[in-house]
Write a protein that holds these residues in place. Structure first.
Motif, mmCIF file in Angstrom:
data_model
loop_
_atom_site.group_PDB
_atom_site.id
_atom_site.type_symbol
_atom_site.label_atom_id
_atom_site.label_comp_id
_atom_site.label_asym_id
_atom_site.label_seq_id
_atom_site.Cartn_x
_atom_site.Cartn_y
_atom_site.Cartn_z
ATOM 1 N N ASP A 58 1.982 2.768 3.402
ATOM 2 C CA ASP A 58 1.089 3.890 3.071
ATOM 3 C C ASP A 58 1.880 5.139 2.664
ATOM 4 O O ASP A 58 1.358 6.251 2.751
ATOM 5 N N GLN A 89 -10.397 4.299 8.894
ATOM 6 C CA GLN A 89 -9.218 5.067 9.334
ATOM 7 C C GLN A 89 -9.563 5.938 10.548
ATOM 8 O O GLN A 89 -8.829 5.951 11.527
ATOM 9 N N PHE A 94 -11.576 5.443 -0.812
ATOM 10 C CA PHE A 94 -11.432 5.943 0.555
ATOM 11 C C PHE A 94 -12.842 6.127 1.117
ATOM 12 O O PHE A 94 -13.537 7.065 0.750
ATOM 13 N N HIS A 108 -10.436 8.588 -4.425
ATOM 14 C CA HIS A 108 -9.737 9.032 -3.211
ATOM 15 C C HIS A 108 -10.563 10.115 -2.537
ATOM 16 O O HIS A 108 -10.722 10.156 -1.313
ATOM 17 N N ARG A 166 4.206 18.047 1.508
ATOM 18 C CA ARG A 166 3.233 18.576 2.482
ATOM 19 C C ARG A 166 3.875 18.765 3.849
ATOM 20 O O ARG A 166 3.245 18.545 4.887
ATOM 21 N N HIS A 218 -5.813 0.255 6.747
ATOM 22 C CA HIS A 218 -5.902 1.265 7.834
ATOM 23 C C HIS A 218 -6.417 0.582 9.094
ATOM 24 O O HIS A 218 -5.646 0.120 9.895
ATOM 25 N N GLY A 225 1.092 13.162 2.559
ATOM 26 C CA GLY A 225 0.322 13.764 3.641
ATOM 27 C C GLY A 225 0.429 13.023 4.952
ATOM 28 O O GLY A 225 1.162 13.427 5.857
ATOM 29 N N SER A 226 -0.271 11.892 5.045
ATOM 30 C CA SER A 226 -0.388 11.231 6.347
ATOM 31 C C SER A 226 0.790 10.334 6.696
ATOM 32 O O SER A 226 0.984 10.002 7.858
ATOM 33 N N HIS A 240 -9.639 1.727 1.537
ATOM 34 C CA HIS A 240 -9.157 2.503 2.687
ATOM 35 C C HIS A 240 -10.314 2.491 3.690
ATOM 36 O O HIS A 240 -11.321 3.168 3.473
ATOM 37 N N ASN A 268 2.951 8.302 1.547
ATOM 38 C CA ASN A 268 2.273 9.356 0.786
ATOM 39 C C ASN A 268 2.734 10.702 1.329
ATOM 40 O O ASN A 268 3.307 10.773 2.418
ATOM 41 N N HIS A 318 0.856 -1.211 0.000
ATOM 42 C CA HIS A 318 0.000 0.000 0.000
ATOM 43 C C HIS A 318 0.881 1.247 0.000
ATOM 44 O O HIS A 318 1.478 1.588 1.020
ATOM 45 N N TYR A 352 -4.113 11.097 -7.068
ATOM 46 C CA TYR A 352 -3.819 12.531 -6.963
ATOM 47 C C TYR A 352 -4.056 13.223 -8.315
ATOM 48 O O TYR A 352 -3.533 14.304 -8.561
ATOM 49 N N ILE A 408 -5.178 16.650 0.911
ATOM 50 C CA ILE A 408 -5.071 15.844 -0.311
ATOM 51 C C ILE A 408 -5.192 16.728 -1.559
ATOM 52 O O ILE A 408 -4.477 16.552 -2.540
ATOM 53 N N HIS A 444 1.377 5.387 -1.949
ATOM 54 C CA HIS A 444 0.927 6.467 -2.847
ATOM 55 C C HIS A 444 2.188 7.245 -3.249
ATOM 56 O O HIS A 444 2.306 8.433 -2.956
HETATM 57 O O1 NIG Z 1 -3.917 6.401 3.085
HETATM 58 N N1 NIG Z 1 -6.626 8.132 3.916
HETATM 59 C C1 NIG Z 1 -6.583 8.541 2.780
HETATM 60 N N2 NIG Z 1 -5.564 8.575 1.968
HETATM 61 C C2 NIG Z 1 -4.193 8.577 2.325
HETATM 62 C C3 NIG Z 1 -3.712 9.919 2.639
HETATM 63 C C4 NIG Z 1 -3.382 10.604 1.422
HETATM 64 C C5 NIG Z 1 -2.935 11.999 1.655
HETATM 65 O O2 NIG Z 1 -3.083 12.576 2.742
HETATM 66 O O3 NIG Z 1 -2.429 12.525 0.675
HETATM 67 C C6 NIG Z 1 -3.874 7.573 3.404
HETATM 68 O O4 NIG Z 1 -3.550 7.904 4.547
#
Ligand code: NIG
Ligand code: FE
Length: 408
Positions: free
Chosen positions: A320, A250, A219, A182, A86, A269, A324-325, A247, A322, A77, A149, A109, A79
């Motif tokens: 995971d 979460q 998601f 997403h 970010r 998640h 962001g998270s 997803h 990515n 998993h 994205y 996102i 991204h």
């Molecule tokens: O797996 N939860 C949703 N999507 C991503 C986060 C993607 C992002 O923040 O860009 C995840 O945590």
């Protein structure tokens, strides 16, 4: 045909069951071992000297010093195809700003969507290949990579074509997944339902036609897609012949149940999964994928991995990675940390980042060191395999083999 070795220890993961808890006594460890590789696959595993006499005149690839070997890791998993960065979201979140405040100040996102849409294909490919290189350097030989994205026909296809092109730049096994669901993009005029319909009619047929992905992700969350509309969407993607991953759970529970009901390969998640849904997952063939990198990136609780294993679920662990998270990307560090908080045995963690993760991707020919499996493996300069997790990611992989070829 060649014999690779000798290895101080070969941890084969053979004979371990697909689901449920594992004790370290169940691990098969071959001392002073070797691996015979033929045509990219494992032909034989066992004691090095015995293999040498069994296969007369075999070419030998000698391993210098004390090294242990494990199956190549699987990150099921990620991204990792994205533009921009970010870091400011991370700083704001740690300074106490809410999700909404971060989104309003241009983060979240949607900001990655804009950066990815604006990035040139060359730039996206270059950064993707660099991230793949980092994962391979950790010993990861199979990598799932999501779109998500782009969020319109042009940009989702752009992402998936770049992911496909990345395969020309690496021997790591790449598994693309279409995550057009997403989030409903801000510039889409219409409801969530209409956006999901748009994915079904405008994006997925082209994904099929160009053979860009066999898997679809969504998601399901209060802030993204709702349970019922998601279920309808997922059932329609199955009719189109796609495998499903979700997803799920979460921040709020409920969606892992949908993943199971639609026969998803995995529900990923699960930080918020409640006890009765743990039971439901455990009685299914849907893999429960923990993503400790997201817990570490967001400062949220971990997936209840211990409870899932005790209930009999198939537990995988993925990064995971990515923007962001989960910005870290180091699956070995994350899995080692999950083990300390959730009290997972070494066998459970290793299974979670090898054959159990492979099962989530529908791949049953990787993840164990036994006859017939692909010759994907990773070595570490140590005399004890326990040091890999004990060092929590700071013990670097020494050699990485994919299809029997040394690539690092
Ligand atoms: O797996 N939860 C949703 N999507 C991503 C986060 C993607 C992002 O923040 O860009 C995840 O945590
Ligand atoms: Fe994710």
């Amino acid at each position: 045909m060649k014999l690779i070795g000798p290895f101080k220890q070969i941890v084969t993961l053979s004979n371990l069951p697909l689901r449920g808890k594992l004790s370290d006594e169940q691990l098969q460890i071959i001392a002073d071992g070797g691996i015979v590789v033929d045509d990219g696959k494992i032909l034989d595993v066992g004691n090095f000297d015995a293999l040498k006499s069994r296969h007369e005149n075999i070419e030998i690839e000698t391993i210098e010093g004390e090294q242990i070997v494990l199956p190549g890791f699987v990150d099921a998993h990620t991204h990792i195809c994205f533009g921009g960065n970010r870091a400011n979201d991370f700083a704001m979140r740690n300074a106490g700003k809410t999700y909404l405040e971060i989104a309003e100040s241009g983060g979240g996102i949607w900001s990655s969507v804009q950066h990815t849409r604006n990035a040139s294909q060359e730039e996206l490919l270059k950064t993707l290949v660099e991230r793949i290189g980092f994962l391979v350097s950790l010993g990861i030989t199979t990598i799932e990579i999501k779109s998500g994205y782009g969020l319109d026909v042009e940009n989702e296809l752009k992402m998936l074509r770049i992911i496909k092109k990345a395969q020309d730049h690496t021997t790591a096994r790449l598994v693309p997944t279409c995550l057009s669901a997403h989030l409903k993009p801000r510039d889409f005029e219409g409801s969530n339902k209409e956006y999901l319909e748009y994915i079904l009619t405008e994006i997925l047929p082209k994904v099929k036609e160009e053979k860009l992905a066999d898997r679809v992700d969504i998601f399901i969350e209060k802030s993204a897609f709702q349970p019922e509309e998601s279920k309808d969407f997922l059932l329609k993607t199955t009719d189109l012949g796609f495998d499903i991953t979700v997803h799920a759970d979460q921040f709020t529970p409920g969606s892992s149940r949908i993943a199971v009901e639609v026969g998803a390969k995995s529900a990923d998640h699960l930080e918020a999964t409640v006890d009765e849904d743990i039971e439901f997952l455990a009685q299914s063939d849907t893999v429960a994928t923990a993503l400790p990198g997201a817990s570490l990136g967001l400062g949220e609780k971990f997936t209840p991995a211990r409870k899932l294993l005790d209930a009999g679920a198939i537990l995988a662990i993925a990064s995971d990675w990515n923007p962001g998270s989960a910005p870290m990307g180091n699956l070995i560090t994350q899995a080692s940390i999950l083990a300390t908080f959730e009290k997972l045995t070494t066998a459970e963690v290793l299974a979670g980042i090898t054959f159990r993760a492979a099962y989530a991707l529908g791949l049953e020919d990787i993840g164990k060191l036994e006859q017939g499996k692909k010759a994907d493996f990773v070595t570490f300069k140590t005399n004890n395999f326990q040091n890999v997790l004990y060092n929590q990611g700071s013990l670097s992989a020494e050699n990485v083999y994919i299809g029997g070829n040394l690539i690092k």
